[in-house]
Design a protein around this motif. Structure first.
Motif, PDB file in Angstrom:
ATOM      1  N   SER A  57       0.843  -1.196   0.000  1.00 23.83           N
ATOM      2  CA  SER A  57       0.000   0.000   0.000  1.00 23.83           C
ATOM      3  C   SER A  57       0.878   1.245   0.000  1.00 23.83           C
ATOM      4  O   SER A  57       2.056   1.201   0.370  1.00 23.83           O
ATOM      5  N   ASP A  58       0.306   2.372  -0.402  1.00 21.38           N
ATOM      6  CA  ASP A  58       1.067   3.625  -0.423  1.00 21.38           C
ATOM      7  C   ASP A  58       1.535   4.002   0.983  1.00 21.38           C
ATOM      8  O   ASP A  58       2.674   4.454   1.164  1.00 21.38           O
ATOM      9  N   ARG A  59       0.655   3.818   1.974  1.00 20.84           N
ATOM     10  CA  ARG A  59       1.022   4.168   3.347  1.00 20.84           C
ATOM     11  C   ARG A  59       2.232   3.359   3.805  1.00 20.84           C
ATOM     12  O   ARG A  59       3.182   3.906   4.379  1.00 20.84           O
ATOM     13  N   HIS A  60       2.198   2.060   3.540  1.00 20.42           N
ATOM     14  CA  HIS A  60       3.302   1.205   3.971  1.00 20.42           C
ATOM     15  C   HIS A  60       4.579   1.513   3.196  1.00 20.42           C
ATOM     16  O   HIS A  60       5.677   1.513   3.771  1.00 20.42           O
ATOM     17  N   ARG A  61       4.446   1.782   1.913  1.00 18.77           N
ATOM     18  CA  ARG A  61       5.630   2.060   1.101  1.00 18.77           C
ATOM     19  C   ARG A  61       6.314   3.357   1.549  1.00 18.77           C
ATOM     20  O   ARG A  61       7.546   3.427   1.645  1.00 18.77           O
ATOM     21  N   GLU A  62       5.527   4.384   1.830  1.00 11.31           N
ATOM     22  CA  GLU A  62       6.099   5.660   2.263  1.00 11.31           C
ATOM     23  C   GLU A  62       6.787   5.519   3.620  1.00 11.31           C
ATOM     24  O   GLU A  62       7.874   6.060   3.845  1.00 11.31           O
ATOM     25  N   ARG A  63       6.156   4.783   4.532  1.00 10.97           N
ATOM     26  CA  ARG A  63       6.763   4.581   5.847  1.00 10.97           C
ATOM     27  C   ARG A  63       8.064   3.792   5.719  1.00 10.97           C
ATOM     28  O   ARG A  63       9.069   4.120   6.356  1.00 10.97           O
ATOM     29  N   TRP A  64       8.048   2.755   4.902  1.00 12.56           N
ATOM     30  CA  TRP A  64       9.224   1.903   4.721  1.00 12.56           C
ATOM     31  C   TRP A  64      10.404   2.710   4.179  1.00 12.56           C
ATOM     32  O   TRP A  64      11.550   2.519   4.607  1.00 12.56           O
ATOM     33  N   ALA A  65      10.130   3.611   3.268  1.00 10.01           N
ATOM     34  CA  ALA A  65      11.199   4.405   2.665  1.00 10.01           C
ATOM     35  C   ALA A  65      11.868   5.320   3.687  1.00 10.01           C
ATOM     36  O   ALA A  65      13.065   5.613   3.581  1.00 10.01           O
ATOM     37  N   ARG A  66      11.115   5.773   4.690  1.00  9.34           N
ATOM     38  CA  ARG A  66      11.657   6.707   5.683  1.00  9.34           C
ATOM     39  C   ARG A  66      12.294   5.999   6.873  1.00  9.34           C
ATOM     40  O   ARG A  66      13.143   6.577   7.557  1.00  9.34           O
ATOM     41  N   ALA A  67      11.890   4.770   7.148  1.00 10.14           N
ATOM     42  CA  ALA A  67      12.236   4.123   8.411  1.00 10.14           C
ATOM     43  C   ALA A  67      13.672   3.601   8.422  1.00 10.14           C
ATOM     44  O   ALA A  67      14.268   3.306   7.379  1.00 10.14           O
ATOM     45  N   ALA A  68      14.210   3.465   9.645  1.00 13.38           N
ATOM     46  CA  ALA A  68      15.486   2.769   9.834  1.00 13.38           C
ATOM     47  C   ALA A  68      15.250   1.277   9.619  1.00 13.38           C
ATOM     48  O   ALA A  68      14.307   0.700  10.170  1.00 13.38           O
ATOM     49  N   ARG A  69      16.130   0.645   8.815  1.00 12.87           N
ATOM     50  CA  ARG A  69      15.962  -0.774   8.479  1.00 12.87           C
ATOM     51  C   ARG A  69      17.331  -1.460   8.478  1.00 12.87           C
ATOM     52  O   ARG A  69      17.859  -1.820   7.427  1.00 12.87           O
ATOM     53  N   PRO A  70      17.940  -1.651   9.639  1.00  8.25           N
ATOM     54  CA  PRO A  70      19.256  -2.298   9.667  1.00  8.25           C
ATOM     55  C   PRO A  70      19.174  -3.750   9.198  1.00  8.25           C
ATOM     56  O   PRO A  70      18.268  -4.490   9.585  1.00  8.25           O
TER      57      PRO A  70
END
Length: 577
Positions: A249-262
Motif C-alpha cells: 500500500s502507499d502508506r506502507h511504502r512511504e513509511r518503509w522508505a523513511r524508516a530505519a531498516r538495519p
C-alpha cells in the motif's frame, strides 16, 4: 495462480523438548569450533519452532494474541539460546555461553498442549537466512534505549529473541498477522495493546522478508502509530535491504522508505567468517570461489541452449576450486532441515544416482562437482528404465507423512484455478470434469519425498558415461504447495517433461512397481497428469513476472508449453452438456 504453500507439521511439545534437550547435550559435549556452532544453531531453530507452535496454539484458542506464562517461559529459553549463539559467533566459535538447564526445566514444568502446529521457517529452509544476520544488524544499530521487540510469527519469533539478546530488551513479544496476504491485520488483546502503548522507547519489528506487499510489517507499524507511537521510534529488522514488493500500500511504502531498516547480508556474514574456511578440512585450501546462484550456473553453456531459470527462487550455490578437485556448496537448510537432505543425498549417491555428498556445514551441502553435459539422457528406452529405477528407489527409501504435502483435493483445486487463469473458465470446467471422473474411493496415496524436478536439464551425462540426477534433494520440501506426494506425481512429471507415450508410461510404471513393490495407481496417475502441468504453468508464470527483461521470453515459452499441454488435455475430453 496457486503455486506457493505454507507447510506445517503437527508435533508433540514434550517430544520436541526431549529432542531439544538431546541437541543441547550434543552441543555442550562438542569441542569448540564451527561444528559446535552448527549444533547450537540447530537447537535454536528447534526451540524457535516450539515457541511458535505454543504461541499459535493459544492464538487459535483465543482468537487473538495475548502474552501468557507458557509463551513467556518459551521465550526465556529462546532468549538464553540466542545469547549462547551470540557468544559463539562473537568469540569465533570458542565460547558457547552458560548452560540453559534452568530454562529447559522451567518449560518442562509448564502446562503444555498435547500437540502444536510447527510451520516451516522459510528463511532457514530456503533462503539462507542466518540467525547471525540479526545479531549483527541489531548490534550495529544505534539504539537510544533498549527496544520493545515484536517478532512476527512464524520465523520472526525466533529472530526477535536474537534482536533482544544483543539489545538487552526487557520485553519481547510475538504476534501473528492474519488475513489476506497483501492486507494483513492484527488481532491483539487489550492488555497487549496497553503494554505497547506504555513503552516510551524504540520498537523493533522483526521478521524475514518483506515479500510482495510487506503487509505483515505494515500491520504492526499501523497498530503502533494508531497507539500514538511516533514513526521515528519504529525500527524494522527485515531479511533483506530491498523495498516493499509491488502489492504494498502507499502508506506502507512511504513509511518503509523513511524508516530505519538495519540488515546484514550473507556477504556481510561471510566477510566475518569466509565461506572458504567452512570446508577446508575436507577439501584442502580453496583457491577460488565462483558464485553460481541466480542462474549463473548457465554461463558455461552456449546461450542458445540455456534452460529457463527462476533466479529469485534458486538456492545459493558456489563452486569451490582446490588442488584436490572441484566442489559444489549449495544451501540446503539450517539444522534438521539440512541434515535430512544430507541423509537423502548420501542414500541417492550410494545407490548410484547422484553426485557424492561430503558434509553439511552452516546449512550448505558440499558435494563433488561432476563435469558433464546437461540434458544428454541418451537412448530413450534405456533412459526410461534408468528413470524407473531412480523413482522406485525414492518411493521405497524416502517415505513421508501425510501432512508433508498437499492432499489430492488441494491439488485438484490448484489445477482448476491455474487452468482458469491460463486457459479461461470453459477449459477449466472441462478439466475439472476430467478430474472429477476419476474414482478415488479405493486410492490410497502414499507420500514420499519426490524428486519434483525431472526437467531434462536436471540430468547430467558425465564424461565416463554415467547419467546423474542433479538438484535431487530439495523439491519435496520447497516453498510451494505440492510438497511430498505419491510417486505418481513424478511419473506424471516424466510423462510431461519427456513426452512419454502410453507404451513408455506403462513400462515406466511396471518397472517402478517391480522394483519398489508398490502399485502406481492408474486413477491417481490420471489426476497427476493434469495437476503437474497445471502447477508448472503457474510456477513459471510467476517466474516470468519476476524475471529480468532478457529472461522473460525464455520463461514465457517454457510456461506456454505447460499451458498447451493443459489445453490438449481439455480438448481430449468432451465437455459436459
Amino acid at each position: 495462480m496457486l503455486v506457493y504453500g505454507d507447510r506445517r507439521r503437527t508435533q508433540r511439545p514434550r517430544t520436541l523438548l526431549r529432542a531439544l534437550t538431546a541437541s543441547l547435550r550434543a552441543a555442550e559435549a562438542a569441542p569448540h569450533g564451527l561444528a559446535r556452532h552448527d549444533l547450537l544453531t540447530s537447537a535454536f531453530v528447534e526451540a524457535a519452532g516450539l515457541a511458535q507452535g505454543l504461541a499459535d496454539a493459544e492464538f487459535e484458542a483465543k482468537g487473538f494474541d495475548e502474552p501468557s506464562p507458557a509463551q513467556d517461559t518459551a521465550m526465556a529459553l529462546l532468549l538464553a539460546l540466542a545469547r549462547k549463539l551470540a557468544a559463539s559467533w562473537a568469540s569465533g566459535f570458542a565460547a558457547a555461553g552458560p548452560p540453559v538447564a534452568p530454562e529447559l526445566m522451567a518449560l518442562a514444568l509448564t502446562g503444555l498442549p498435547e500437540t502444536v502446529s510447527i510451520r516451516t521457517p522459510e528463511g532457514y529452509a530456503f533462503y539462507a537466512l542466518y540467525p547471525e544476520a540479526y545479531l549483527k544488524a541489531a548490534a550495529g544499530h544505534p539504539w537510544r534505549t533498549p527496544p520493545l521487540v515484536i517478532g512476527l510469527r512464524g520465523i520472526g519469533l525466533g529472530l526477535a529473541a536474537l534482536v533482544g539478546a544483543v539489545t538487552n530488551a526487557r520485553t519481547i513479544i510475538s504476534v501473528r498477522p492474519s488475513g489476506h496476504p497483501f492486507r494483513r491485520e492484527l488481532r491483539t488483546s487489550e492488555g497487549l495493546r496497553d503494554t505497547l502503548a506504555a513503552h516510551d522507547g524504540p520498537f523493533a519489528i522483526v521478521d524475514e522478508g518483506p515479500g510482495l506487499s510487506g503487509s505483515s510489517f505494515g500491520a504492526v507499524a499501523d497498530l503502533l502509530e494508531d497507539l500514538g507511537v511516533a514513526a521515528e521510534r519504529i525500527v524494522f529488522l527485515p531479511g533483506h535491504a530491498g523495498d516493499l514488493g509491488p502489492q504494498a500500500s502507499d502508506r506502507h511504502r512511504e513509511r518503509w522508505a523513511r524508516a530505519a531498516r538495519p540488515t546484514a547480508s550473507f556477504a556481510d556474514l561471510t566477510a566475518d567468517v569466509p565461506l572458504e574456511d567452512w570446508f577446508t578440512d575436507l577439501t584442502g585450501p580453496i583457491s577460488a570461489v565462483e558464485d553460481l546462484s541466480g542462474a549463473a550456473w548457465r554461463a558455461a553453456l552456449p546461450r542458445e541452449t540455456w534452460p529457463p531459470a527462476h533466479a529469485g527462487q534458486e538456492r545459493l550455490k558456489f563452486r569451490l576450486h582446490t588442488a584436490s578437485g572441484v566442489w559444489l556448496a549449495k544451501f540446503a537448510g539450517l539444522g534438521d532441515i539440512g541434515e535430512q537432505k544430507l541423509a537423502r543425498a548420501q542414500a541417492l549417491h550410494k545407490a548410484g544416482f547422484t553426485p557424492e555428498p561430503l558434509a553439511l556445514r552452516r546449512g550448505f551441502l558440499l558435494e563433488r562437482w561432476e563435469p558433464g553435459t546437461p540434458g544428454a539422457v541418451g537412448e530413450r528406452e534405456a533412459f526410461v528404465d534408468h528413470l524407473a529405477r531412480y523413482l522406485a528407489f525414492r518411493a521405497a527409501s524416502f517415505p513421508a507423512d501425510a501432512d508433508e504435502g498437499a492432499d489430492v483435493t488441494a491439488l485438484i483445486e490448484m489445477a482448476r484455478v491455474n487452468a482458469q487463469e491460463r486457459l479461461g473458465a470453459d477449459a477449466a470446467e472441462v478439466i475439472a470434469a476430467r478430474l472429477a471422473a476419476q474414482d478415488l474411493t479405493e486410492v490410497q496415496a502414499r507420500p514420499v519425498h519426490i524428486d519434483g524436478r525431472l526437467h531434462a536439464w536436471e540430468w547430467l551425462r558425465t564424461p565416463d558415461g554415467l547419467l546423474l540426477k542433479t538438484d535431487a534433494v530439495d523439491h519435496s520440501e520447497a516453498h510451494d504447495l505440492v510438497g511430498c506426494q505419491d510417486v505418481a506425481w513424478d511419473v506424471a512429471g516424466a510423462v510431461t517433461e519427456f513426452d512419454l507415450d502410453a507404451e513408455e508410461t506403462g513400462r515406466l510404471c511396471e518397472r517402478i512397481e517391480a522394483a519398489a513393490g508398490r502399485r502406481v495407481d492408474p486413477a491417481l496417475l490420471e489426476i497427476m497428469k493434469v495437476c503437474y502441468p497445471a502447477f508448472q504453468a503457474g510456477l513459471w508464470r510467476f517466474a516470468e513476472d519476476a524475471a529480468a527483461e532478457e529472461e522473460r521470453p525464455r520463461i514465457a515459452a517454457h510456461a506456454a508449453r505447460y499451458a498447451r499441454r493443459l489445453a490438449d488435455l481439455a480438448a481430449s475430453v468432451e465437455s459436459p452438456d
